[in-house]
Design an enzyme around this catalytic site. Structure first.
Site, short mmCIF file in Angstrom:
data_model
loop_
_atom_site.label_atom_id
_atom_site.label_comp_id
_atom_site.label_asym_id
_atom_site.label_seq_id
_atom_site.Cartn_x
_atom_site.Cartn_y
_atom_site.Cartn_z
N ARG A 82 0.85 -1.19 0.00
CA ARG A 82 0.00 0.00 0.00
C ARG A 82 0.88 1.24 0.00
NH1 ARG A 82 -3.13 -2.90 4.19
NH2 ARG A 82 -5.05 -3.70 3.27
N ASP A 104 -2.99 1.91 6.05
CA ASP A 104 -4.06 2.31 5.14
C ASP A 104 -5.09 3.20 5.82
OD1 ASP A 104 -4.93 0.28 6.76
OD2 ASP A 104 -6.08 -0.76 5.21
N ASP A 137 -3.59 -7.62 18.87
CA ASP A 137 -3.90 -6.41 19.64
C ASP A 137 -4.79 -6.71 20.84
OD1 ASP A 137 -6.11 -7.04 18.06
OD2 ASP A 137 -6.14 -5.13 16.98
N HIS A 158 -10.58 4.64 8.36
CA HIS A 158 -10.06 3.33 7.97
C HIS A 158 -11.16 2.57 7.25
CE1 HIS A 158 -8.45 -0.79 8.56
NE2 HIS A 158 -7.30 -0.24 8.85
#
Length: 678
Positions: free
Chosen positions: A217, A304, A414, A438
């Protein structure tokens, strides 16, 4: 008493030294994007939704209120883009009323009250224009607002007002904000700042190493780097920006990269490594931050996203003033519909061991339809278990104590880290006013594609590490139920990947680092043999649907009742053992849009062309009775074994957690030499 004793001077206790520190600045959109205006400035009235106590427990009343809650309260007023005079200046036209009780410009007092050392704040507002009224409001946790104070300018020149405000009444939540009302002439909001007296040893802001993991990306990533370097205040906090380059399309080759790199004034470092997923990239950022030994925090950002730079300042300031070392994260708005809030806090249900929004949160909330001041649930403080790593600030001291992230490639790294930190006494706070834009999770297909392996395996790994239940609570049973749903839906590639995931879980924690660089290739090779994983974008790639006998009733738009779904589950499972209709080997029986591709619909078909949630492609699903029998048998065996071996397996994973997340283990995976003394 002696004379000497009587004449000794008494020493007064020394008052602790404090300094004034900015907590939050009034800001406006960087690029004057009108789609995001409702998040910064509100021109609509406040129409607070109904209180739950007035609704009561009646199911129909609750349903009606849920529907009413989603109705727009806007009257169609809008602010012109030319009213934005800069990043911190706003024109209020004569005779108009603008509120700063918004996501980015309200002050989330309940969070500061609960988690930081701040007890009192001061709002300083500077306006110009005679007759400019500044009115300060506060809300309670139930959303009701109160007028606190107001002042009016009498001069055309710049006038500064100060409001001293207490945080004591915000135990359960609530916000402060201010409105600006212009009289007979335009008013200019020149600037506004929320600050506080804080201990002198917290005067200096902590510094940050930013970690960005990128994979093909380059355009998004280069622009994000440029955002970090474009804001002087943000740049002053940065020790280093690390970009973990894991793709073949390099960020350094993007046309925007050179300018972005220059803006960071030597603070950017691109690290090329194998594709180790998000966990491999973010763990590398943690490792490099520890080795450099200079940053207070490591900040994770997805590659992104579009960031609101002020969010970085706010998370750092909040972290600096937190009562104890605290992970501070932000929220996520949709990059496609920028006023829509997609994620407002995440918890882990320990019985199911599944991530979810807290019960008080309404998903996919559109601030363009109903503003903050009209939305009761947004005023209650939301406590979380973890923050996704699209924007997450972690104190370096926490990383040193609890270790680096798990080598999970993607998914659950996470959430596991937040739960692990919580168990060690370090909370996570998802801070209103800190956010990114996002791609929302609802627009992805990651529960069915190659990522299904990681969803399944990593959820079980996290549960084995942290579930308080002897056999994992409901997780094993729920996993079995999902496998059956995928089977009756003809999603055989997904079933196979989930089988492999559980077999790897049963093999013990040793496989995690070993498989990190190679597992993705194995997964893709496995999927290639299944027709339901072979996506085609050409609408003519599949034969037209045809059935020997069309259905008498073929309405796929309605969602069946729970009772009807249970009937479908029983009948759908039984019919999987019957012979397939011969014509279904040549022609699909239906074309099923992604939003209708539920298991209780697919279970009645022998073949279907099913589109993907992102709208780019479709796949052919075909029922296979022999494959169904074999996969169901395997599913039963694996889940029986998981339930039986859970206690021993949990002990293995927990005993090796420190080693798996150590600097030494990750250094070996990265192929870099350990530091001297490790």
């Amino acid at each position: 008493m002696t004379d000497t004793a009587r004449t000794q001077p008494t020493t007064e206790p020394t008052a602790p030294q404090t300094v004034r520190r900015v907590l939050q600045r009034f800001v406006l959109p960087v690029d004057r994007d009108l789609d995001v205006i409702p998040l910064y400035v509100d021109s609509e009235a406040a129409v607070l939704d109904a209180d739950r106590d007035s609704i009561g427990g009646n199911r129909s009343a609750k349903a009606l209120n849920k529907a009413a809650l989603r109705q727009s309260t806007g009257a169609g007023t809008s602010m012109r883009g030319d009213a934005i005079l800069g990043r911190h200046r706003l024109r209020v036209d004569a005779g108009t009323h603008l509120s700063l009780g918004t996501y980015f410009n309200g002050f989330a007092a309940g969070y500061w009250r609960r988690w930081t050392v701040v007890t009192d704040i001061r709002l300083t507002v500077t306006v110009s224009g005679a007759g400019a009224h500044v009115v300060v409001y506060r809300s309670m946790a139930n959303g009701r607002s109160q007028r606190v104070d107001s002042q009016t300018s009498t001069s055309h020149e710049r006038t500064t007002f100060e409001f001293d405000l207490s945080l004591i009444p915000f135990q359960d939540g609530g916000w402060y904000w201010f409105d600006v009302i212009a009289d007979d002439e335009d008013a200019i909001l020149e600037e506004a700042v929320w600050d506080a007296e804080v201990p002198a040893d917290r005067a200096e802001p902590g510094t940050v190493t930013v970690g960005i993991t990128t994979m093909n990306r380059p355009d998004f990533c280069a622009k994000l780097i440029g955002q970090l370097g474009a804001d002087d205040e943000v740049r002053s906090l940065l020790d280093e920006v690390l970009v973990m380059e894991q793709g073949t399309k390099k960020v350094v080759d993007d046309p925007h990269f050179a300018k972005a790199e220059a803006s960071l004034e030597g603070r950017l470092r691109v690290i090329e490594q194998a594709n180790l997923g998000g966990s491999g990239g973010f763990a590398r950022a943690q490792l490099e931050t520890l080795r450099a030994d200079r940053s207070t925090y490591v900040l994770f950002l997805d590659d992104d996203i579009v960031a609101e730079p002020e969010s970085i300042l706010r998370t750092v300031t909040f972290g600096d003033l937190a009562r104890r070392p605290t992970i501070v994260g932000g929220h996520m708005f949709s990059i496609f519909s920028k006023s829509r809030l997609h994620s407002y806090g995440e918890i882990v249900n320990r019985y199911r061991f599944w991530w979810m929004s807290p019960p008080s949160v309404e998903p996919d909330w559109d601030f363009g339809a109903r503003n903050l001041r009209s939305t009761r649930w947004l005023h209650r403080r939301v406590d979380v278990d973890f923050n996704p790593w699209f924007l997450c600030l972690i104190p370096t001291s926490v990383v040193r104590e609890i270790g680096l992230g798990l080598p999970l490639f993607i998914k659950w790294d996470d959430s596991e880290y937040g739960v692990r930190a919580q168990a060690a006494g370090y909370p996570t706070v998802t801070l209103p006013g800190a956010a990114v834009w996002h791609v929302p999770w609802t627009d992805k297909n990651d529960a069915l594609d190659w990522q299904a392996y990681y969803h399944q395996r990593n959820r079980f790994v996290a549960a084995l590490l942290h579930s308080p239940y002897k056999h994992g609570g409901r997780l094993v049973r729920e996993s079995f139920n999902h496998q059956v749903k995928h089977l009756v839906s003809m999603q055989y590639s997904t079933v196979e990947l989930r089988h492999q995931a559980l077999e790897d879980v049963l093999s013990g924690p040793e496989h995690l680092h070993r498989d990190l660089p190679v597992k993705l290739g194995e997964i893709r090779e496995v999927r290639a043999s299944f027709t339901d994983s072979q996506l085609k974008s050409d609408p003519d790639a599949f034969p037209p649907p045809r059935r020997e006998r069309p259905r008498k009733r073929d309405d796929q738009s309605e969602i069946p009742s729970r009772a009807a779904q249970l009937v479908s589950a029983g009948l759908g499972s039984l019919r999987q053992l019957r012979k397939v209709r011969p014509l279904s080997r040549e022609f699909p029986e239906a074309v099923v849009p992604a939003m209708d591709a539920k298991w209780y619909r697919l279970a009645s078909m022998d073949a279907a062309v099913v589109s993907m949630p992102d709208g780019t492609s479709a796949a052919l699903y075909q029922r296979d009775p022999e494959r169904f029998r074999e996969m169901l048998r395997k599913t039963v065996e694996i889940h029986q074994r998981l339930h039986r071996e859970w206690p021993l397996l949990a002990e293995q994973y927990r005993s090796q957690l420190a080693e798996i997340t150590s600097e030494e283990a990750w250094s070996e995976t990265f192929g870099i030499a350990p530091e001297v003394g490790e």
